[in-house]
Design a protein around this motif. Structure first.
Motif, PDB file in Angstrom:
ATOM      1  N   ARG A  51       3.971  -3.260  -2.592  1.00  0.00           N
ATOM      2  CA  ARG A  51       2.530  -3.252  -2.295  1.00  0.00           C
ATOM      3  C   ARG A  51       1.978  -1.820  -2.418  1.00  0.00           C
ATOM      4  O   ARG A  51       0.884  -1.605  -2.941  1.00  0.00           O
ATOM      5  N   LEU A  54       1.711  -0.963  -6.046  1.00  0.00           N
ATOM      6  CA  LEU A  54       0.552  -1.629  -6.663  1.00  0.00           C
ATOM      7  C   LEU A  54      -0.749  -0.917  -6.300  1.00  0.00           C
ATOM      8  O   LEU A  54      -1.705  -0.924  -7.075  1.00  0.00           O
ATOM      9  N   LYS A  95      -2.310  -6.983 -10.784  1.00  0.00           N
ATOM     10  CA  LYS A  95      -1.646  -6.568  -9.533  1.00  0.00           C
ATOM     11  C   LYS A  95      -1.529  -7.754  -8.574  1.00  0.00           C
ATOM     12  O   LYS A  95      -0.502  -7.933  -7.919  1.00  0.00           O
ATOM     13  N   MET A  99       1.984  -9.373  -7.285  1.00  0.00           N
ATOM     14  CA  MET A  99       2.300  -9.516  -5.858  1.00  0.00           C
ATOM     15  C   MET A  99       2.738 -10.943  -5.523  1.00  0.00           C
ATOM     16  O   MET A  99       3.658 -11.164  -4.723  1.00  0.00           O
TER      17      MET A  99
ATOM     18  N   LEU B 360      -8.560  -5.866  -3.128  1.00  0.00           N
ATOM     19  CA  LEU B 360      -7.137  -5.765  -3.485  1.00  0.00           C
ATOM     20  C   LEU B 360      -6.382  -4.916  -2.470  1.00  0.00           C
ATOM     21  O   LEU B 360      -5.263  -5.259  -2.048  1.00  0.00           O
ATOM     22  N   LEU B 364      -3.237  -5.992  -0.297  1.00  0.00           N
ATOM     23  CA  LEU B 364      -1.967  -5.248  -0.350  1.00  0.00           C
ATOM     24  C   LEU B 364      -1.539  -4.764   1.037  1.00  0.00           C
ATOM     25  O   LEU B 364      -0.346  -4.678   1.325  1.00  0.00           O
ATOM     26  N   SER B 365      -2.507  -4.442   1.848  1.00  0.00           N
ATOM     27  CA  SER B 365      -2.142  -3.976   3.191  1.00  0.00           C
ATOM     28  C   SER B 365      -2.022  -5.136   4.186  1.00  0.00           C
ATOM     29  O   SER B 365      -1.865  -4.924   5.383  1.00  0.00           O
TER      30      SER B 365
END
Lengths: 215, 481
Positions: A51, A54, A95, A99, B360, B364-365
């Motif tokens: 992550r 990315l 991305k 993921m 995004l 991602l977090s």
């Protein structure tokens, strides 16, 4: 203020560098995941690293995720690979897709009997060279304990020219606790092998400090 | 090695050897005093002369630069004043053609008004009622002596009645005439008002013209001083130039920040067009493209301002005829409008990309993506800003022109100051070297003071024996500078 300077200076830089040799600014990252034995339980941490990657990789950069199993010198071990589109909107979509693949892999992964790190490294170098990126990184998420299947030959020098290798989350095994020299020897061996091959070697065990991962 | 030389004469007694050396050196120095002094003075004088020459050359260059700077300053001042006067004359012309061209009709109006007022005035004049002609006959009848006759009394009574009626009629007529007169005077009121209004308007126009003529007088006075190249004019222009330099520099700094904001609006979406991974040298192609767009907008703004006649940076444009200049105005404005529209759409795209990136990052977090409330406000704000900024940057041409013109003078002044300082330093160095030469000669004489003193004593004894006392302390072969 830094950006303002960059804005003003970019005029000058533009004229000064317009006629210079083109520089390759793209980065390629190959992440090897150890799937042997109990290390599969650490995959949540690996997901966090992916992550992070990315988040920091940009358009034009490449990222590949591969597992280290009994015989890793194979394209089949590459779980996902992508070169991000030059358009940021497309890169963002890529991305998201990457993921999802990673999450699916982490949920379905099965442990392997052997750990062929050398094969994985060779596969990584091959992939990185193919991308033609300016910066090449191999991130290995493993305890670095290599267990080769009988008959496989892996004791030869590996050409790591210009490749930056970072070992992540190198966990201490039970035997390491009995004799810490085993752990140090394992790390030193890989460090020597990488540096002898022309690469650079780093170990990051504190995964809270990933900001300098691709330096 | 050095100690060996010192012990050369008596190796066992270094002190004695050193004394011998000192005596020898002093003797040699005494004998070589004149050529040594000459050598020192020659070297130091050469340096001093070279430095003086250099200093003089720099001073000449400074003076030349000063003259050149003064010429530039005066020429620029003259040009600026000419433009000012020209503009004032244009205003006067506009004033005259707009206001005073209608002066004949104004005069006609005035005459008409005055005529009407005059007519009304004449009509409103009070005419004293004429006494009836038969009053004398009545007076004669009234003077008939009354004899108590009822006939006479009746006649008189009738006369009285007639008179009363006549008087009443006259009074009524008089009142009507007065009423009519008042009506006429009342009718004059709007004419008077109109007249006052016209005269006030004329006064205003005349006052405006007078103000303009005063300004022209002031500027002409200034222009004359510039043409005479007086010190006052130069000082005035220099001061004005410095003020302009700092003000325009400050405005340009603000404009640069505006340009930076504009750049930020355009750079990210440009990466969607030209690609985020391509570089020109070490600069992203998208950044270069964004800078290019901004540079084009500024250039178009310069041309627009030039064509309108606000600035005079390009003589080619300012000397074009009006029709061609109008074409340039419309072309540049159209391009600017197109660029502003493009930038507005790019700003919207930037907002979309930024929100996508934000989403995004949240994914991602591991944070749930939440669409913020009133998301459209910054989007609209960015679009409006993207549209307005290119037009706002157009006005950069004005401070840029001032900056360019004033920087010539300011940099000239700075250069003059630097040359002056350099000249001062060089002359100072020349004097110091000259002083150093004298100092070295004094040190030389100090070293050989003993033989000099002996020589002096011998000389004074000789003088005492021959021509009397000679109090000159200077040795016979002393070198004068």
């Amino acid at each position: 203020m830094k950006k303002l300077y960059a804005f003003i200076l970019s005029f000058l830089v533009l004229f000064l560098t317009a006629c210079s040799e083109p520089t390759n600014h793209s980065r390629a990252v190959y992440m090897l995941l150890d799937t042997s034995g109990t290390y599969t339980k650490q995959l949540e941490k690996a997901q966090g690293i992916v992550r992070y990657l990315l988040g920091v990789l940009n358009s034009g950069d490449s990222l590949a995720l591969a597992r280290v199993d009994s015989a890793s010198f194979s394209e089949k071990d590459i779980v996902a690979k992508v070169t991000f589109d030059l358009r940021p909107s497309q890169a963002n979509a890529q991305k998201r897709a990457f993921m999802e693949v990673m999450d699916k892999f982490a949920a379905e992964v099965k442990g392997s009997s052997y750990t062929d790190i050398t094969g994985g490294m060779l596969q990584a170098i091959e992939y990185l060279n193919e991308t033609g990126a300016g910066e090449k990184h191999i991130l290995i998420f493993s305890d670095l304990k290599e267990e080769i299947k009988k008959g496989h030959i892996r004791d030869f020098p590996i050409p790591f020219d210009g490749v930056k290798v970072v070992a992540l989350n190198v966990t201490k095994l039970h035997s390491d606790n009995v004799d810490p020299r085993e752990y140090m020897e394992r790390v030193d061996n890989w460090s020597k092998r990488v540096e002898d091959g022309g690469g650079s070697w780093r170990v990051i065990n504190d995964l809270e400090r990933l900001s300098g991962l691709l330096e | 090695m050095v100690s060996n030389i010192w012990n050369f004469w008596t190796p066992d007694q270094p002190v004695l050897s050193a004394i011998i050396w000192v005596v020898l050196i002093i003797a040699v120095m005494y004998m070589a005093r004149t050529p040594a002094h000459q050598a020192i003075f020659t070297i130091t004088h050469s340096f001093r002369n070279a430095l003086r020459l250099m200093g003089r050359s720099i001073m000449l260059a400074e003076a030349k630069l000063g003259r050149r700077n003064s010429e530039v300053l005066l020429a620029h001042g003259r040009e600026a004043t000419e433009r000012y006067i020209e503009r004032e004359f244009q205003r006067v012309e506009e004033l005259v053609s707009r206001d005073l061209s209608g002066y004949p009709s104004l005069q006609r109006d005035l005459k008409e008004q005055i005529t009407r007022i005059d007519e009304d005035y004449v009509q409103s004049g009070e005419v004293p009622p004429q006494p009836p002609e038969w009053l004398k006959a009545i007076q004669a009848v009234a003077e008939i002596p009354s004899t108590g006759s009822p006939v006479v009394a009746k006649i008189l009574s009738d006369i009285h009645g007639t008179l009363k009626k006549s008087m009443d009629k006259n009074v009524n007529e008089y009142r009507n005439a007065n009423k009519e007169r008042h009506n006429l005077l009342k009718r004059m009121m709007p004419y008077w008002r109109s007249l006052t209004k016209i005269l006030t308007s004329v006064e205003k126009k005349i006052t405006g013209l007078e103000t303009r003529s005063n300004i022209i007088d002031e500027q002409m006075d200034r222009y004359e001083k510039i043409m005479e190249k007086t010190d006052y004019a130069e000082r005035m222009l220099s001061s004005s130039s410095l003020t302009q330099f700092f003000i325009s520099g400050f405005v340009l700094f603000i404009a640069t920040i505006g340009g930076y904001v504009n750049f930020q609006l355009v750079a990210l979406p440009m990466s969607e067009m030209v690609g985020a991974g391509s570089y020109l040298g070490s600069v992203r192609s998208s950044d270069v493209a964004a800078l290019f767009i901004i540079a084009i907008e500024v250039t178009l703004g310069l041309f627009l301002m030039e064509s309108i006649g606000v600035t005079r940076l390009f003589p080619v444009i300012s000397t074009l005829d009006d029709r061609k200049r109008k074409i340039i105005i419309w072309v540049t404005f159209s391009f600017l409008f197109v660029f502003a529209s493009i930038e507005s759409s790019l700003a919207y795209m930037r907002d979309m990309l930024a929100s996508d990136r934000e989403a995004l990052t949240q994914i991602l977090s591991g944070v749930e993506v939440v669409e913020p409330a009133f998301r459209w406000i910054p989007s609209v704000g960015q679009m409006v800003m993207g549209f307005i900024l290119p037009f706002a940057l157009t006005f950069v041409a004005i401070p840029l022109e001032s900056f360019i013109h004033s920087s010539r003078t300011v940099f000239g002044l700075v250069l003059i100051w630097l040359l002056h300082m350099l000249s001062f330093v060089i002359r100072l160095a020349g004097n110091l070297i000259n002083g150093l030469g004298r100092f070295l000669v004094s040190v030389y004489d100090l070293v050989i003071f003993f033989p000099l003193r002996i020589e002096q004593l011998i000389k004074s004894k000789k003088t005492e024996g021959g021509h009397g006392t000679d109090k000159s302390m200077e040795p016979s072969h002393a070198v004068t500078e």
